[in-house]
Motif scaffolding. Structure first.
Motif, PDB file in Angstrom:
ATOM      1  N   ILE A 133       1.033  -1.322   0.098  1.00 48.09           N
ATOM      2  CA  ILE A 133      -0.139   0.108  -0.024  1.00 48.09           C
ATOM      3  C   ILE A 133       0.920   1.367   0.272  1.00 48.09           C
ATOM      4  CG2 ILE A 133      -1.715  -1.043   1.257  1.00 48.09           C
ATOM      5  CD1 ILE A 133      -0.958   0.129   3.918  1.00 48.09           C
ATOM      6  N   SER A 134       0.338   2.250  -0.505  1.00 49.07           N
ATOM      7  CA  SER A 134       1.011   3.640  -0.749  1.00 49.07           C
ATOM      8  C   SER A 134       1.121   4.297   0.867  1.00 49.07           C
ATOM      9  CB  SER A 134       0.439   4.561  -1.479  1.00 49.07           C
ATOM     10  OG  SER A 134      -0.862   4.974  -0.915  1.00 49.07           O
ATOM     11  N   ALA A 135       2.199   5.276   0.802  1.00 50.72           N
ATOM     12  CA  ALA A 135       2.350   5.985   2.076  1.00 50.72           C
ATOM     13  C   ALA A 135       1.050   6.794   2.469  1.00 50.72           C
ATOM     14  CB  ALA A 135       3.403   7.197   1.854  1.00 50.72           C
ATOM     15  N   ASP A 136       0.091   7.338   1.360  1.00 50.41           N
ATOM     16  CA  ASP A 136      -1.104   7.950   1.548  1.00 50.41           C
ATOM     17  C   ASP A 136      -1.993   6.757   2.257  1.00 50.41           C
ATOM     18  OD1 ASP A 136      -0.258  10.352   0.669  1.00 50.41           O
ATOM     19  OD2 ASP A 136      -1.009  10.257  -1.359  1.00 50.41           O
ATOM     20  N   ASP A 137      -1.975   5.606   1.805  1.00 51.06           N
ATOM     21  CA  ASP A 137      -2.941   4.729   2.308  1.00 51.06           C
ATOM     22  C   ASP A 137      -2.548   4.418   3.602  1.00 51.06           C
ATOM     23  OD1 ASP A 137      -4.187   4.173  -0.275  1.00 51.06           O
ATOM     24  OD2 ASP A 137      -2.694   2.616  -0.740  1.00 51.06           O
ATOM     25  N   TYR A 138      -1.467   4.250   3.966  1.00 43.58           N
ATOM     26  CA  TYR A 138      -1.025   3.946   5.464  1.00 43.58           C
ATOM     27  C   TYR A 138      -1.367   5.399   6.144  1.00 43.58           C
ATOM     28  CZ  TYR A 138       1.086   2.646   9.691  1.00 43.58           C
ATOM     29  OH  TYR A 138       1.521   2.328  10.778  1.00 43.58           O
ATOM     30  N   ALA A 139      -1.277   6.518   5.719  1.00 43.79           N
ATOM     31  CA  ALA A 139      -1.495   7.733   6.513  1.00 43.79           C
ATOM     32  C   ALA A 139      -2.969   7.611   6.670  1.00 43.79           C
ATOM     33  CB  ALA A 139      -1.093   9.135   5.783  1.00 43.79           C
ATOM     34  N   ALA A 140      -3.833   7.220   5.777  1.00 45.36           N
ATOM     35  CA  ALA A 140      -5.159   7.094   5.910  1.00 45.36           C
ATOM     36  C   ALA A 140      -5.499   6.167   7.011  1.00 45.36           C
ATOM     37  CB  ALA A 140      -6.059   6.681   4.680  1.00 45.36           C
ATOM     38  N   PHE A 141      -5.071   5.111   7.019  1.00 47.65           N
ATOM     39  CA  PHE A 141      -5.159   4.023   8.125  1.00 47.65           C
ATOM     40  C   PHE A 141      -4.990   4.524   9.344  1.00 47.65           C
ATOM     41  CE2 PHE A 141      -3.097   0.790  10.678  1.00 47.65           C
ATOM     42  CZ  PHE A 141      -4.346  -0.263  10.807  1.00 47.65           C
ATOM     43  N   VAL A 142      -3.908   5.008   9.602  1.00 49.08           N
ATOM     44  CA  VAL A 142      -3.570   5.905  10.994  1.00 49.08           C
ATOM     45  C   VAL A 142      -4.590   6.854  11.275  1.00 49.08           C
ATOM     46  CG1 VAL A 142      -1.842   7.155  12.168  1.00 49.08           C
ATOM     47  CG2 VAL A 142      -0.855   5.207  10.870  1.00 49.08           C
ATOM     48  N   GLU A 143      -4.789   7.687  10.310  1.00 50.32           N
ATOM     49  CA  GLU A 143      -5.854   8.944  10.724  1.00 50.32           C
ATOM     50  C   GLU A 143      -7.193   8.207  11.273  1.00 50.32           C
ATOM     51  OE1 GLU A 143      -7.748  12.752   8.924  1.00 50.32           O
ATOM     52  OE2 GLU A 143      -6.464  11.508   7.601  1.00 50.32           O
ATOM     53  N   THR A 144      -7.487   7.078  10.427  1.00 49.66           N
ATOM     54  CA  THR A 144      -9.023   6.453  10.707  1.00 49.66           C
ATOM     55  C   THR A 144      -8.896   5.746  12.081  1.00 49.66           C
ATOM     56  OG1 THR A 144      -9.303   6.258   8.321  1.00 49.66           O
ATOM     57  CG2 THR A 144     -10.622   4.993   9.774  1.00 49.66           C
ATOM     58  N   TYR A 145      -7.654   4.959  12.420  1.00 55.08           N
ATOM     59  CA  TYR A 145      -7.744   4.300  13.484  1.00 55.08           C
ATOM     60  C   TYR A 145      -7.480   5.061  14.842  1.00 55.08           C
ATOM     61  CZ  TYR A 145      -6.875   0.761  17.067  1.00 55.08           C
ATOM     62  OH  TYR A 145      -7.017  -0.046  18.150  1.00 55.08           O
ATOM     63  N   GLY A 146      -6.632   6.025  14.393  1.00 51.51           N
ATOM     64  CA  GLY A 146      -6.205   7.252  15.507  1.00 51.51           C
ATOM     65  C   GLY A 146      -4.786   6.820  16.203  1.00 51.51           C
ATOM     66  N   HIS A 147      -4.100   5.891  15.766  1.00 45.92           N
ATOM     67  CA  HIS A 147      -2.708   5.531  16.634  1.00 45.92           C
ATOM     68  C   HIS A 147      -1.960   5.107  15.305  1.00 45.92           C
ATOM     69  CE1 HIS A 147      -0.239   4.133  19.791  1.00 45.92           C
ATOM     70  NE2 HIS A 147      -0.233   2.948  19.211  1.00 45.92           N
ATOM     71  N   ASP A 148      -0.655   5.304  15.413  1.00 45.18           N
ATOM     72  CA  ASP A 148       0.378   4.832  14.530  1.00 45.18           C
ATOM     73  C   ASP A 148       1.260   3.896  15.311  1.00 45.18           C
ATOM     74  OD1 ASP A 148       2.208   4.199  12.594  1.00 45.18           O
ATOM     75  OD2 ASP A 148       3.018   6.545  12.355  1.00 45.18           O
ATOM     76  N   VAL A 149       1.195   2.774  14.950  1.00 41.65           N
ATOM     77  CA  VAL A 149       1.761   1.541  15.786  1.00 41.65           C
ATOM     78  C   VAL A 149       3.418   1.555  15.304  1.00 41.65           C
ATOM     79  CG1 VAL A 149       1.693   0.068  13.763  1.00 41.65           C
ATOM     80  CG2 VAL A 149       1.829  -0.796  16.110  1.00 41.65           C
ATOM     81  N   MET A 150       3.847   2.022  14.243  1.00 41.51           N
ATOM     82  CA  MET A 150       5.170   2.326  13.919  1.00 41.51           C
ATOM     83  C   MET A 150       5.764   3.203  14.752  1.00 41.51           C
ATOM     84  SD  MET A 150       4.929   2.224   9.589  1.00 41.51           S
ATOM     85  CE  MET A 150       6.767   2.101   9.319  1.00 41.51           C
ATOM     86  N   ALA A 151       5.058   4.140  15.735  1.00 39.86           N
ATOM     87  CA  ALA A 151       6.033   4.924  16.386  1.00 39.86           C
ATOM     88  C   ALA A 151       6.156   4.567  17.814  1.00 39.86           C
ATOM     89  CB  ALA A 151       5.074   6.297  16.704  1.00 39.86           C
TER      90      ALA A 151
END
Length: 300
Positions: A226-244
């Motif tokens: 998936i693209s960087a934009d797709d992953y950003a949408a995943f993080v924004e929708t869930y509300g948490h970035d597991v990579m951090a």
């Protein structure tokens, strides 16, 4: 399906035996996919899943979780009503499901939205979900992976032991909850009639929600799927970035090891797919440069 393929033939025999027990019509069984399970389309809007040998309890859980989600109002694939299941045949578990209308994999944001709903549920009361075991079947897959050399299998065993230690010492994260267990875009389905539903619950458990979130991080950062934009949408929708999160690398590496051993498992059944098992092993051994590695699918 070829008559010479023993894996497919064994699945079909189990399916026919289970259908006789359950009173389900198997005459027009059409194979859809062979991977961890064998999936068949039957008549009258029914889909059947045939497990590998020894996976009956996982199938019991899958049916329980699907019915629990239906009762909780979470969009999910639905079991066939009025059929006592799973049905055991030839050591395999067979389950029966309502066929979805034409569908495609969900988006990254779709996955995030359904995970938010799932992770927010109170755990079921009428059955007990076991604690997450991210290492289930890995040791057995490694032992059976005879396309690898003895040295390569030993390396995999040592890698598994290191990751088991890392998981036991995992950094604190989000509160534990019901997790899907294999949350990626292939297990979230968007139908032509406008629904988005969860599927495949045999790895569902109680554990860290990061286990679900890291699947999509691996899809992005390890596989380039998936693209960087797709992953950003995943993080924004869930509300948490597991990579951090501090524990991200441990869960990422476990997920990657699972993908390697899955390729080996399928490669032992189909020699044409063994090259992918070699490609994946080389990558996690540091022989293929930095991520993403763009591994190929190994289902048939």
């Amino acid at each position: 399906m070829t008559q010479a393929d023993p894996v497919e033939q064994a699945s079909l025999r189990a399916l026919r035996a289970a259908c006789r027990q359950a009173g389900v019509d198997a005459r027009d069984a059409e194979p859809i996919r062979f991977s961890e399970n064998a999936i068949y389309r039957l008549s009258y809007g029914v889909v059947a899943r045939v497990s590998r040998v020894g996976q009956f309890q996982a199938a019991v859980k899958e049916v329980q979780v699907a019915r629990w989600l239906e009762g909780a109002g979470v969009p999910a694939v639905q079991t066939l009503p009025d059929v006592e299941q799973p049905v055991e045949a030839d050591g395999r578990a067979v389950t029966f499901w309502r066929e979805l209308p034409p569908h495609r994999p969900g988006t990254a944001a779709d996955v995030a939205a359904l995970l938010r709903r799932l992770h927010g549920l109170t755990p079921p009361e009428h059955f007990i979900l076991s604690a997450l075991d991210p290492f289930v079947r890995l040791a057995d897959r490694i032992d059976r992976a005879r396309m690898y050399t003895a040295e390569e299998r030993q390396w995999l065993r040592e890698r598994l032991a290191d990751l088991e230690h890392g998981y036991a010492e995992l950094s604190p994260g989000l509160p534990g909850c019901v997790v899907h267990g294999d949350a990626w875009i292939g297990n979230v389905l968007a139908t032509e009639d406008g629904r988005v539903v969860l599927a495949d619950f045999e790895r569902s458990a109680f554990g860290p929600p990061e286990w679900d979130l890291v699947s999509m991080a691996v899809k992005y950062a390890t596989l380039g799927g998936i693209s960087a934009d797709d992953y950003a949408a995943f993080v924004e929708t869930y509300g948490h970035d597991v990579m951090a999160w501090e524990g991200y690398r441990v869960l990422r590496d476990i997920r990657e090891l699972r993908l390697v051993t899955m390729a080996a498992q399928v490669g032992m059944e189909d020699a044409g797919l063994r090259s992918e098992a070699a490609v994946r092993l080389a990558a996690i051994r540091g022989e293929s440069g930095p991520r993403p590695w763009h591994w190929k699918a190994v289902s048939r």
